[in-house]
Design an enzyme around this catalytic site. Structure first.
Site, PDB file in Angstrom:
ATOM      1  N   LYS A  36       0.713  -1.187   0.301  1.00 22.42           N
ATOM      2  CA  LYS A  36      -0.005   0.056  -0.055  1.00 22.42           C
ATOM      3  C   LYS A  36       0.845   1.216   0.045  1.00 22.42           C
ATOM      4  O   LYS A  36       0.745   2.199  -0.738  1.00 22.42           O
ATOM      5  CB  LYS A  36      -1.031   0.084   1.137  1.00 22.42           C
ATOM      6  CG  LYS A  36      -2.115   1.067   1.097  1.00 22.42           C
ATOM      7  CD  LYS A  36      -3.085   0.903   2.331  1.00 22.42           C
ATOM      8  CE  LYS A  36      -3.733  -0.358   2.387  1.00 22.42           C
ATOM      9  NZ  LYS A  36      -4.700  -0.499   3.437  1.00 22.42           N
ATOM     10  N   ARG A  65      -3.525   2.756   8.439  1.00 32.10           N
ATOM     11  CA  ARG A  65      -3.947   1.603   7.859  1.00 32.10           C
ATOM     12  C   ARG A  65      -2.648   0.817   7.790  1.00 32.10           C
ATOM     13  O   ARG A  65      -1.690   1.169   7.723  1.00 32.10           O
ATOM     14  CB  ARG A  65      -4.383   1.944   6.457  1.00 32.10           C
ATOM     15  CG  ARG A  65      -5.632   2.810   6.268  1.00 32.10           C
ATOM     16  CD  ARG A  65      -5.901   3.069   4.896  1.00 32.10           C
ATOM     17  NE  ARG A  65      -7.057   4.106   4.959  1.00 32.10           N
ATOM     18  CZ  ARG A  65      -8.409   3.564   4.593  1.00 32.10           C
ATOM     19  NH1 ARG A  65      -8.227   2.382   4.574  1.00 32.10           N
ATOM     20  NH2 ARG A  65      -9.249   4.734   4.446  1.00 32.10           N
ATOM     21  N   GLY A 102      -8.196  -7.085   4.374  1.00 30.30           N
ATOM     22  CA  GLY A 102      -9.064  -7.150   5.446  1.00 30.30           C
ATOM     23  C   GLY A 102      -8.627  -7.903   6.629  1.00 30.30           C
ATOM     24  O   GLY A 102      -9.169  -8.092   7.807  1.00 30.30           O
ATOM     25  N   MET A 117      -5.700  -7.341   8.589  1.00 30.35           N
ATOM     26  CA  MET A 117      -5.279  -6.613   9.449  1.00 30.35           C
ATOM     27  C   MET A 117      -6.132  -5.097  10.009  1.00 30.35           C
ATOM     28  O   MET A 117      -6.878  -5.165   9.416  1.00 30.35           O
ATOM     29  CB  MET A 117      -3.680  -6.053   9.275  1.00 30.35           C
ATOM     30  CG  MET A 117      -2.813  -7.251   9.560  1.00 30.35           C
ATOM     31  SD  MET A 117      -1.239  -6.967   8.997  1.00 30.35           S
ATOM     32  CE  MET A 117      -1.240  -6.758   7.196  1.00 30.35           C
ATOM     33  N   ARG A 120      -3.806  -1.234  -5.917  1.00 24.57           N
ATOM     34  CA  ARG A 120      -3.097  -2.404  -5.888  1.00 24.57           C
ATOM     35  C   ARG A 120      -3.304  -3.334  -6.962  1.00 24.57           C
ATOM     36  O   ARG A 120      -4.496  -3.076  -7.727  1.00 24.57           O
ATOM     37  CB  ARG A 120      -3.434  -3.263  -4.751  1.00 24.57           C
ATOM     38  CG  ARG A 120      -4.827  -3.601  -4.555  1.00 24.57           C
ATOM     39  CD  ARG A 120      -5.212  -4.150  -3.096  1.00 24.57           C
ATOM     40  NE  ARG A 120      -6.628  -4.115  -2.690  1.00 24.57           N
ATOM     41  CZ  ARG A 120      -7.112  -4.303  -1.361  1.00 24.57           C
ATOM     42  NH1 ARG A 120      -6.371  -4.025  -0.511  1.00 24.57           N
ATOM     43  NH2 ARG A 120      -8.400  -4.460  -1.347  1.00 24.57           N
ATOM     44  N   HIS A 127     -16.053  -8.565   1.050  1.00 21.47           N
ATOM     45  CA  HIS A 127     -14.944  -9.156   1.625  1.00 21.47           C
ATOM     46  C   HIS A 127     -15.102 -10.627   0.745  1.00 21.47           C
ATOM     47  O   HIS A 127     -14.297 -11.210   0.199  1.00 21.47           O
ATOM     48  CB  HIS A 127     -15.101  -9.371   3.053  1.00 21.47           C
ATOM     49  CG  HIS A 127     -13.983 -10.270   3.571  1.00 21.47           C
ATOM     50  ND1 HIS A 127     -14.350 -11.809   3.913  1.00 21.47           N
ATOM     51  CD2 HIS A 127     -12.818  -9.964   3.941  1.00 21.47           C
ATOM     52  CE1 HIS A 127     -13.208 -12.231   4.305  1.00 21.47           C
ATOM     53  NE2 HIS A 127     -12.380 -11.102   4.359  1.00 21.47           N
ATOM     54  N   SER A 179      13.004 -44.017 -14.786  1.00 17.72           N
ATOM     55  CA  SER A 179      11.865 -43.103 -14.508  1.00 17.72           C
ATOM     56  C   SER A 179      11.617 -43.289 -13.102  1.00 17.72           C
ATOM     57  O   SER A 179      11.588 -44.348 -12.362  1.00 17.72           O
ATOM     58  CB  SER A 179      10.577 -43.594 -15.119  1.00 17.72           C
ATOM     59  OG  SER A 179       9.352 -42.975 -14.973  1.00 17.72           O
ATOM     60  N   CYS A 185       7.744 -40.045 -12.766  1.00 19.37           N
ATOM     61  CA  CYS A 185       6.379 -40.535 -12.990  1.00 19.37           C
ATOM     62  C   CYS A 185       5.619 -40.637 -11.735  1.00 19.37           C
ATOM     63  O   CYS A 185       4.277 -41.126 -11.885  1.00 19.37           O
ATOM     64  CB  CYS A 185       6.374 -41.844 -13.765  1.00 19.37           C
ATOM     65  SG  CYS A 185       7.025 -43.348 -12.985  1.00 19.37           S
ATOM     66  N   TYR A 208      12.079 -35.339 -18.750  1.00 17.11           N
ATOM     67  CA  TYR A 208      10.459 -34.984 -18.509  1.00 17.11           C
ATOM     68  C   TYR A 208      10.028 -35.463 -17.174  1.00 17.11           C
ATOM     69  O   TYR A 208      10.489 -36.048 -16.502  1.00 17.11           O
ATOM     70  CB  TYR A 208       9.792 -36.024 -19.771  1.00 17.11           C
ATOM     71  CG  TYR A 208       9.951 -37.427 -19.510  1.00 17.11           C
ATOM     72  CD1 TYR A 208       8.935 -37.944 -18.655  1.00 17.11           C
ATOM     73  CD2 TYR A 208      10.800 -38.354 -19.878  1.00 17.11           C
ATOM     74  CE1 TYR A 208       9.017 -39.303 -18.453  1.00 17.11           C
ATOM     75  CE2 TYR A 208      10.981 -39.644 -19.660  1.00 17.11           C
ATOM     76  CZ  TYR A 208       9.844 -40.202 -18.789  1.00 17.11           C
ATOM     77  OH  TYR A 208      10.000 -41.478 -18.492  1.00 17.11           O
TER      78      TYR A 208
END
Length: 877
Positions: free
Chosen positions: A27, A96, A105, A107, A337, A453, A761, A828, A848
């Site tokens: 903020k 704030r 919301g 804090m 924000r 909220h 694998s 896998c 992979y």
């Protein structure tokens, strides 16, 4: 040199910037940045996160902070032309919180700091509006009492409920407000044994201290746990001049997103209230108006706001969530924000911004967390489903959910831990409900709008939500809700549709979703960046088809035992197990051969041109036999053998620890006819598909190898069968033979194993079991307590244990490729779809990962993010 503790912003200048989130919080950093780009921001200052951390560690303010705060107040006074605590022209400020990461919301906030019995009269004279001044005072007492003095808010709300309708209609008398102020002060006195503080400086410092302390409140802790926010960050504190949207007909307040956070469409989205304060929108006392209405009611303000929003989005190159206030015709931007959005909107916004040339493809990929794609694969209501809509609310977060209704957050947690799915129903949610919201399938509220909220948090969590459903009456005392003339209690089933706002009594059929065109485009961009290939764990043609749809580049694990468990085959498998000799086993296996061959034919066709890794039989044979005596008798009758024969076979196959018993390659070595049948089915199928003109690449994987000689034995058998089949049918196919590394010893001697393997694998499920000595079936009895006590923080079956199991992988890769540089290596186990495991595999140079089809989009995305160097955080779903 002592670090700077307070950063000023306002009047077109700022000591901080957007890049200082660690110091100023999100903020504070954004307030500074907005000043820098010329937006009208009420002046103020930010107390750094370091000051909060110091306070939490030492229980007192950091030395020098009061002196810097005093200078900050003088700066605000100079810009605003008012003085803090002045009886004639008082400056009021807000206090704030503002952490590095958005925690909406969670804090505390205190508004209107600076009012007392004297300054309230000065504010009344200066504004020529005593009702306004008294209302601001009662708001301060209520908020300060609750947040700072810990009086609770229930008694305040009870008194205010008696007059709030008159207030919302503008019909409240000054005398009534005076009585409310007096009653509120009495609540403070009765609850705290002290008078409401009249010294503005005392108010300010108590509020700052309360915000510091709120970092440690239960809801903030729970939110940090859910979203993996470090506990040692602390919060910044923003002290800012108050501006008022409740100064009459030319004043208003609102929240707006630069794009639709539900759909991602490029249009302003939000709501506002005329002659109101920001908290009035959240409280739901009046129905807010859509932002489009502002264009009609306040055209000049709308144009100015739209211009500011456009500047913000271009500057941040991001969809922004903006709070604003108009005080007597003057627009102020209070904060901005990065806007929380639904997963579908996140993907659309990211891809749209690439096309608009605001961001690059790499930036778009970095903005989409793996949990976003995971949420896109949630269910929706089936198009053909028939149901009756009991009520409609505001569609706040898309997707559908069904479950048993619960009215309290703690019950949502309790019931989900019992394995139940729940819908959390509240009149309106608060920050205290976040734990239950995280556990619930969806959220339904009777009050609130699209920026309430419940709406904001649900969108951030990717959960379906319907808000503002006024047809619902929530009776907490009796534990029921009333809807459509019915009374429902906890345990009754509800379905909600967060895309339409529909609320339905009972369960409704759901369908699996499809990825949007934007999501498909994003994944195609990911494919261009990633180096790690992605395969699927698939055992049926249907699984294989689904895997190709989600972008699989082959099958990394086809479990052949799943084919044997099919209803029409398990009897033949049981016949083979009950056979008295190899000849009897071969006779039964000859019946299974065509069945397995057809399975492989279908899978090879679907995966034409891509590798298919097929694991030979892995589980112990006793898993195919009944353990109940009645079922044994039925099996004996079905196969025409004696009950004693079945009973004796079951007893013979019993093992104290079957996971470490007669299974995997051990079965194939002792009963080579099993491996021979499976190899024949694989190669006959491969040759048939090749004759059809399709490319086929079979890979035969031998499980549970702990010694190179085991693999060598099985490899010889597979190669003999392959040669025989190729000679019989006159067709050859290229193939590989490798092993699943799932035994720690195999990892430790990987150089020896690699001499007889074409590929490794890693079967991380069993490798984790055997490394930790944790049984996957039983560890749940103690592991939750391990996490609670801090013995372990991560479930090793969800996220790969990098230090231990990962160390074995690292060793095996190094040893294996040392003797066989062309060795193909994959993973896998179920970890193949876990983001942090994928990141580790990329760093390790594995070829992979293989995972379930529905996790393939996540694997593709995270593989690209790993290649781009983006650190993968733990998923929050």
């Amino acid at each position: 040199m002592r670090k700077k503790l307070v950063y000023l912003f306002g009047n077109g200048k700022a000591a901080g910037s957007a890049g200082m989130r660690d110091i100023l919080g999100g903020k504070g950093a954004n307030l500074a940045e907005m000043c820098r780009i010329g937006l009208a921001v009420p002046p103020g200052f930010t107390i750094t996160t370091a000051a909060c951390v110091y306070y939490l560690r030492h229980g007192r303010m950091v030395p020098g902070l009061k002196r810097e705060v005093a200078k900050g107040l003088k700066f605000i006074e100079k810009v605003m032309g008012r003085r803090f605590g002045d009886p004639e022209n008082p400056l009021l400020v807000s206090v704030r919180s503002g952490a590095r990461a958005s925690m909406p919301g969670m804090m505390d906030t205190v508004l209107n700091i600076g009012l007392n019995d004297i300054t309230v009269e000065g504010l009344a004279r200066r504004t020529n509006n005593r009702r306004f001044a008294l209302d601001a005072y009662r708001r301060l007492i209520q908020m300060f009492g609750d947040v700072v003095l810990k009086t609770g808010r229930e008694e305040f709300e009870k008194i205010w409920r008696d007059v709030e309708q008159d207030f919302s209609r503008g019909e409240i008398a000054e005398g009534t407000l005076e009585e409310v102020v007096a009653k509120f002060k009495a609540i403070v006195r009765d609850r705290t044994q002290r008078e409401f503080p009249q010294d503005p400086n005392e108010q300010l410092w108590l509020a700052i201290e309360a915000v510091f302390k709120s970092w440690e409140n239960p809801r903030a802790k729970e939110y940090r746990r859910i979203y993996s926010i470090p506990d040692d960050w602390g919060t910044a504190v923003n002290v800012q001049a108050m501006v008022f949207g409740n100064r009459g007909a030319t004043s208003a307040t609102g929240v707006v997103f630069t794009r639709d956070p539900a759909s991602g469409e490029r249009q302003l989205y939000g709501e506002y209230l005329a002659n109101a304060q920001g908290e009035d929108i959240v409280a739901g006392l009046r129905t807010p108006q859509p932002i489009a209405r502002l264009k009609e009611d306040y055209p000049e303000v709308y144009q100015e706001l739209a211009k500011a929003l456009s500047r913000l989005e271009r500057h941040y190159r991001e969809m922004m969530d903006v709070e604003w206030t108009v005080e007597e015709g003057r627009l102020w931007i209070l904060q901005c924000r990065s806007g929380k959005r639904t997963p579908r909107a996140a993907v659309k916004i990211a891809t749209d911004m690439v096309r608009e040339r605001l961001i690059t493809k790499a930036e778009a990929l970095s903005r989409i967390g793996p949990e976003i794609l995971n949420t896109l694969l949630h269910k929706t209501i089936a198009p053909e489903a028939k149901y009756t809509v009991a009520a409609r609310g505001i569609p706040a977060s898309p997707g559908a959910a069904k479950g048993e209704l619960v009215l309290f957050s703690h019950r949502a947690v309790e019931l989900t831990e019992q394995g139940k799915k729940v819908i959390l129903v509240r009149h309106q949610t608060s920050a205290d409900d976040v734990k239950g919201m995280a556990k619930a399938e969806g959220i339904l509220t009777a009050a609130g709008g699209t920026t309430s909220h419940a709406a904001v948090v649900a969108r951030g969590m990717g959960k379906p939500a319907v808000v503002g459903c006024e047809a619902i009456q929530v009776d907490y005392e009796r534990g029921v809700i009333r809807i459509a003339g019915q009374e429902l209690k906890e345990g009754d089933v509800l379905t909600i549709n967060g895309s339409t706002g529909e609320v339905i009594i009972g369960a409704v059929e759901m369908v699996e979703p499809e990825l949007s065109g934007e999501a498909i485009a994003l994944l195609e961009w990911a494919d261009d960046f990633r180096k790690l290939r992605v395969r699927a764990n698939a055992d049926t043609p249907e699984d294989a088809q689904r895997a190709r749809h989600f972008g699989a580049e082959g099958i990394g694990l086809c479990r052949t035992e799943h084919m044997f468990f099919a209803q029409d085959r398990v009897g033949v498998m049981q016949e083979m197990i009950l056979a008295l000799d190899a000849e009897g086993r071969k006779k039964a296996l000859d019946k299974l051969l065509p069945m397995q061959r057809e399975d492989f034919v279908a899978i090879f066709r679907v995966m034409a041109g891509l590798p298919v890794t097929i694991r030979t039989l892995d589980p112990p044979l006793h898993e195919f036999l009944p353990t109940d005596e009645e079922q044994m008798k039925l099996l004996a009758e079905k196969l025409g053998v004696t009950f004693e024969r079945v009973l004796n076979t079951v007893k013979r196959l019993e093992e104290v620890n079957p996971m470490l018993g007669f299974r995997g390659c051990r079965l194939g070595i002792i009963h080579p006819e099993i491996t021979a049948m499976q190899a024949r089915a694989i190669f006959e199928a491969a040759c048939q598909v090749k004759k059809e003109g399709l490319k086929v690449f079979p890979e035969v994987m031998i499980p549970l190898v702990s010694d190179a000689r085991e693999l060598a034995h099985e490899r010889r058998l597979v190669e003999e069968v392959a040669a025989a089949v190729f000679k019989e049918v006159g067709v050859k196919v290229a193939y590989r033979v490798g092993t699943m590394i799932e035994v720690p010893r195999a990892a430790l001697i990987a150089d020896e194993v690699a001499e007889v393997a074409d590929f490794f694998s890693f079967g991380t499920n069993d490798l984790t079991q055997l490394t930790f000595a944790f049984s996957r079936d039983d560890y749940g009895k103690f592991f939750p307590d391990y996490k609670r006590l801090g013995v372990m923080s991560e479930d090793p079956f969800e996220t790969l244990d990098i230090k231990g199991v990962g160390g074995l992988l690292q060793m095996a890769v190094r040893l294996g490729r040392k003797v066989n540089p062309r060795l193909k290596i994959g993973i896998c186990g179920e970890h193949g779809g876990d983001p942090r495991t994928i990141e580790f595999c990329h760093k390790l140079g594995i070829d992979y990962v293989s995972c379930s089809p529905y996790r393939l989009p996540i694997a593709r995305l995270v593989a690209a993010q790993s290649a781009l160097g983006k650190k993968v955080e733990r998923s929050s779903d």
